[in-house]
Design a protein around this motif. Structure first.
Motif, PDB file in Angstrom:
ATOM      1  N   VAL A 151      33.545   0.102  -9.275  1.00  0.00           N
ATOM      2  CA  VAL A 151      32.878   1.389  -9.511  1.00  0.00           C
ATOM      3  C   VAL A 151      33.174   2.323  -8.345  1.00  0.00           C
ATOM      4  O   VAL A 151      33.170   1.909  -7.181  1.00  0.00           O
ATOM      5  CB  VAL A 151      31.348   1.227  -9.651  1.00  0.00           C
ATOM      6  CG1 VAL A 151      30.666   2.587  -9.825  1.00  0.00           C
ATOM      7  CG2 VAL A 151      31.001   0.313 -10.811  1.00  0.00           C
ATOM      8  N   LEU A 152      33.421   3.593  -8.668  1.00  0.00           N
ATOM      9  CA  LEU A 152      33.547   4.640  -7.656  1.00  0.00           C
ATOM     10  C   LEU A 152      32.733   5.832  -8.136  1.00  0.00           C
ATOM     11  O   LEU A 152      33.102   6.491  -9.107  1.00  0.00           O
ATOM     12  CB  LEU A 152      35.014   5.029  -7.450  1.00  0.00           C
ATOM     13  CG  LEU A 152      35.283   6.178  -6.464  1.00  0.00           C
ATOM     14  CD1 LEU A 152      34.734   5.847  -5.080  1.00  0.00           C
ATOM     15  CD2 LEU A 152      36.782   6.480  -6.394  1.00  0.00           C
ATOM     16  N   CYS A 167      30.353   9.491  -1.446  1.00  0.00           N
ATOM     17  CA  CYS A 167      30.518   8.677  -2.638  1.00  0.00           C
ATOM     18  C   CYS A 167      30.000   7.280  -2.318  1.00  0.00           C
ATOM     19  O   CYS A 167      29.660   6.983  -1.176  1.00  0.00           O
ATOM     20  CB  CYS A 167      31.991   8.608  -3.051  1.00  0.00           C
ATOM     21  SG  CYS A 167      33.039   7.656  -1.920  1.00  0.00           S
ATOM     22  N   TYR A 168      29.919   6.454  -3.330  1.00  0.00           N
ATOM     23  CA  TYR A 168      29.761   5.028  -3.049  1.00  0.00           C
ATOM     24  C   TYR A 168      30.729   4.270  -3.929  1.00  0.00           C
ATOM     25  O   TYR A 168      31.095   4.712  -5.009  1.00  0.00           O
ATOM     26  CB  TYR A 168      28.326   4.537  -3.223  1.00  0.00           C
ATOM     27  CG  TYR A 168      27.874   4.214  -4.622  1.00  0.00           C
ATOM     28  CD1 TYR A 168      28.248   3.021  -5.256  1.00  0.00           C
ATOM     29  CD2 TYR A 168      27.042   5.090  -5.323  1.00  0.00           C
ATOM     30  CE1 TYR A 168      27.825   2.728  -6.539  1.00  0.00           C
ATOM     31  CE2 TYR A 168      26.609   4.791  -6.599  1.00  0.00           C
ATOM     32  CZ  TYR A 168      27.010   3.609  -7.205  1.00  0.00           C
ATOM     33  OH  TYR A 168      26.592   3.316  -8.479  1.00  0.00           O
ATOM     34  N   PHE A 169      31.161   3.130  -3.425  1.00  0.00           N
ATOM     35  CA  PHE A 169      32.073   2.280  -4.182  1.00  0.00           C
ATOM     36  C   PHE A 169      31.485   0.892  -4.305  1.00  0.00           C
ATOM     37  O   PHE A 169      30.664   0.470  -3.490  1.00  0.00           O
ATOM     38  CB  PHE A 169      33.460   2.220  -3.521  1.00  0.00           C
ATOM     39  CG  PHE A 169      33.486   1.507  -2.205  1.00  0.00           C
ATOM     40  CD1 PHE A 169      33.646   0.124  -2.140  1.00  0.00           C
ATOM     41  CD2 PHE A 169      33.352   2.209  -1.023  1.00  0.00           C
ATOM     42  CE1 PHE A 169      33.667  -0.539  -0.925  1.00  0.00           C
ATOM     43  CE2 PHE A 169      33.361   1.550   0.211  1.00  0.00           C
ATOM     44  CZ  PHE A 169      33.523   0.180   0.255  1.00  0.00           C
ATOM     45  N   VAL A 170      31.885   0.200  -5.352  1.00  0.00           N
ATOM     46  CA  VAL A 170      31.544  -1.212  -5.526  1.00  0.00           C
ATOM     47  C   VAL A 170      32.847  -2.001  -5.550  1.00  0.00           C
ATOM     48  O   VAL A 170      33.682  -1.821  -6.445  1.00  0.00           O
ATOM     49  CB  VAL A 170      30.745  -1.464  -6.821  1.00  0.00           C
ATOM     50  CG1 VAL A 170      30.501  -2.966  -7.006  1.00  0.00           C
ATOM     51  CG2 VAL A 170      29.422  -0.705  -6.794  1.00  0.00           C
ATOM     52  N   TYR A 171      32.999  -2.850  -4.576  1.00  0.00           N
ATOM     53  CA  TYR A 171      34.165  -3.734  -4.458  1.00  0.00           C
ATOM     54  C   TYR A 171      33.732  -5.140  -4.823  1.00  0.00           C
ATOM     55  O   TYR A 171      32.677  -5.615  -4.380  1.00  0.00           O
ATOM     56  CB  TYR A 171      34.688  -3.680  -3.021  1.00  0.00           C
ATOM     57  CG  TYR A 171      35.661  -4.766  -2.646  1.00  0.00           C
ATOM     58  CD1 TYR A 171      37.032  -4.568  -2.772  1.00  0.00           C
ATOM     59  CD2 TYR A 171      35.215  -5.988  -2.139  1.00  0.00           C
ATOM     60  CE1 TYR A 171      37.934  -5.565  -2.410  1.00  0.00           C
ATOM     61  CE2 TYR A 171      36.111  -6.989  -1.774  1.00  0.00           C
ATOM     62  CZ  TYR A 171      37.463  -6.764  -1.915  1.00  0.00           C
ATOM     63  OH  TYR A 171      38.347  -7.757  -1.555  1.00  0.00           O
ATOM     64  N   ASP A 172      34.532  -5.806  -5.641  1.00  0.00           N
ATOM     65  CA  ASP A 172      34.235  -7.185  -6.053  1.00  0.00           C
ATOM     66  C   ASP A 172      35.545  -7.953  -6.036  1.00  0.00           C
ATOM     67  O   ASP A 172      36.455  -7.661  -6.817  1.00  0.00           O
ATOM     68  CB  ASP A 172      33.620  -7.198  -7.455  1.00  0.00           C
ATOM     69  CG  ASP A 172      33.166  -8.583  -7.903  1.00  0.00           C
ATOM     70  OD1 ASP A 172      33.685  -9.580  -7.359  1.00  0.00           O
ATOM     71  OD2 ASP A 172      32.315  -8.669  -8.801  1.00  0.00           O
ATOM     72  N   ILE A 181      34.905   5.435 -12.809  1.00  0.00           N
ATOM     73  CA  ILE A 181      34.759   6.544 -11.875  1.00  0.00           C
ATOM     74  C   ILE A 181      33.777   7.554 -12.446  1.00  0.00           C
ATOM     75  O   ILE A 181      33.949   8.043 -13.562  1.00  0.00           O
ATOM     76  CB  ILE A 181      36.118   7.215 -11.592  1.00  0.00           C
ATOM     77  CG1 ILE A 181      37.110   6.187 -11.040  1.00  0.00           C
ATOM     78  CG2 ILE A 181      35.945   8.366 -10.606  1.00  0.00           C
ATOM     79  CD1 ILE A 181      38.493   6.737 -10.802  1.00  0.00           C
ATOM     80  N   LEU A 182      32.731   7.865 -11.677  1.00  0.00           N
ATOM     81  CA  LEU A 182      31.708   8.807 -12.108  1.00  0.00           C
ATOM     82  C   LEU A 182      31.864  10.106 -11.327  1.00  0.00           C
ATOM     83  O   LEU A 182      31.903  10.092 -10.087  1.00  0.00           O
ATOM     84  CB  LEU A 182      30.308   8.239 -11.880  1.00  0.00           C
ATOM     85  CG  LEU A 182      29.919   7.002 -12.700  1.00  0.00           C
ATOM     86  CD1 LEU A 182      30.463   5.723 -12.073  1.00  0.00           C
ATOM     87  CD2 LEU A 182      28.406   6.892 -12.825  1.00  0.00           C
ATOM     88  N   ASN A 187      32.772  10.738 -16.825  1.00  0.00           N
ATOM     89  CA  ASN A 187      33.115   9.405 -16.340  1.00  0.00           C
ATOM     90  C   ASN A 187      34.478   8.991 -16.877  1.00  0.00           C
ATOM     91  O   ASN A 187      34.852   9.348 -18.002  1.00  0.00           O
ATOM     92  CB  ASN A 187      32.050   8.395 -16.766  1.00  0.00           C
ATOM     93  CG  ASN A 187      30.673   8.759 -16.237  1.00  0.00           C
ATOM     94  OD1 ASN A 187      30.539   9.460 -15.237  1.00  0.00           O
ATOM     95  ND2 ASN A 187      29.633   8.299 -16.915  1.00  0.00           N
ATOM     96  N   PHE A 188      35.193   8.234 -16.074  1.00  0.00           N
ATOM     97  CA  PHE A 188      36.554   7.829 -16.416  1.00  0.00           C
ATOM     98  C   PHE A 188      36.738   6.346 -16.094  1.00  0.00           C
ATOM     99  O   PHE A 188      36.093   5.821 -15.190  1.00  0.00           O
ATOM    100  CB  PHE A 188      37.577   8.644 -15.620  1.00  0.00           C
ATOM    101  CG  PHE A 188      37.424  10.129 -15.758  1.00  0.00           C
ATOM    102  CD1 PHE A 188      38.156  10.839 -16.689  1.00  0.00           C
ATOM    103  CD2 PHE A 188      36.529  10.823 -14.945  1.00  0.00           C
ATOM    104  CE1 PHE A 188      38.014  12.217 -16.809  1.00  0.00           C
ATOM    105  CE2 PHE A 188      36.374  12.197 -15.054  1.00  0.00           C
ATOM    106  CZ  PHE A 188      37.110  12.887 -15.991  1.00  0.00           C
ATOM    107  N   ASN A 189      37.616   5.695 -16.839  1.00  0.00           N
ATOM    108  CA  ASN A 189      38.015   4.318 -16.545  1.00  0.00           C
ATOM    109  C   ASN A 189      39.512   4.328 -16.267  1.00  0.00           C
ATOM    110  O   ASN A 189      40.313   4.566 -17.177  1.00  0.00           O
ATOM    111  CB  ASN A 189      37.683   3.392 -17.715  1.00  0.00           C
ATOM    112  CG  ASN A 189      36.191   3.206 -17.880  1.00  0.00           C
ATOM    113  OD1 ASN A 189      35.536   2.580 -17.064  1.00  0.00           O
ATOM    114  ND2 ASN A 189      35.639   3.777 -18.941  1.00  0.00           N
TER     115      ASN A 189
END
Length: 202
Positions: A151-152, A167-172, A181-182, A187-189
């Motif tokens: 997620v970004l 911003c915030y990001f989610v790294y996994d 991406i919001l 929103n986009f993928n």
């Protein structure tokens, strides 16, 4: 420190450049943290009440120079506090936070942010972190996270009363796929592993 003092300290933090409750919940939800996972919280003690409410028990708050009040707040929620140097050789399942925007002694912002992001992905398998939006662009940090970026969210400025864009990001580390991406415009993928193309798609 009693409940009244703790909650006043939390509310005081949220009035500044700190993570509000709604954003904390969103970051936790998007990170998909399991109840038995160990969580490292970088600086953002205002996240602790939400983690406690959601029944997370293995939580460590990391600070560079924690004051007595920081130890008392963490103790109130049943969590640990460690200095940054104490976690250098420790591993956690998840990292959360909003590290300081700059080094108060040198005011050199970007090296410090790079350090926090890169150290977090080495120390944890999942990371949800708030950063300046300009940090998530072509470069060393982006190259390190782009293949596992879940997620970004580029639309977090509304949560902070500041002029800069965040911003915030989610790294996994286990995630392989398109990044959600919001933005203010929708929103986009997008497959951000094709880093040379991602800006033209937004």
């Amino acid at each position: 420190m009693n409940k009244t003092h703790v909650m006043k300290a939390i509310e005081y933090a949220r009035d500044g450049m700190f993570v509000p409750e709604s954003l904390t919940r969103e970051m936790i939800e998007n990170t998909e943290i399991q109840k038995n996972q160990s969580i490292l919280v970088l600086f953002s003690y205002e996240m602790l009440p939400i983690l406690k409410e959601l029944d997370y028990t293995d939580v460590t708050l990391a600070f560079d120079k924690p004051r007595t009040s920081i130890y008392n707040i963490a103790k109130y929620f049943g969590y640990k506090v460690k200095k940054l140097e104490e976690i250098e050789n420790m591993k956690f399942d998840v990292g959360l936070g909003n590290p300081p925007f700059q080094n108060t002694h040198t005011a050199k912002r970007w090296p410090l942010w790079h350090e926090f992001v890169l150290n977090s992905i080495e120390r944890t398998d999942k990371v949800a972190m708030i950063t300046p939006a300009s940090l998530i662009g072509p470069g060393r940090v982006f190259d390190a996270i782009k293949n596992n970026l879940k997620v970004l969210n580029l639309n977090v400025k509304k949560h902070f009363n500041v002029g800069s864009s965040f911003c915030y990001f989610v790294y996994d580390i286990s995630y392989k796929g398109k990044t959600k991406i919001l933005t203010e415009n929708g929103n986009f993928n997008i497959d951000l592993s094709r880093s040379e193309e991602h800006t033209s798609e937004l």
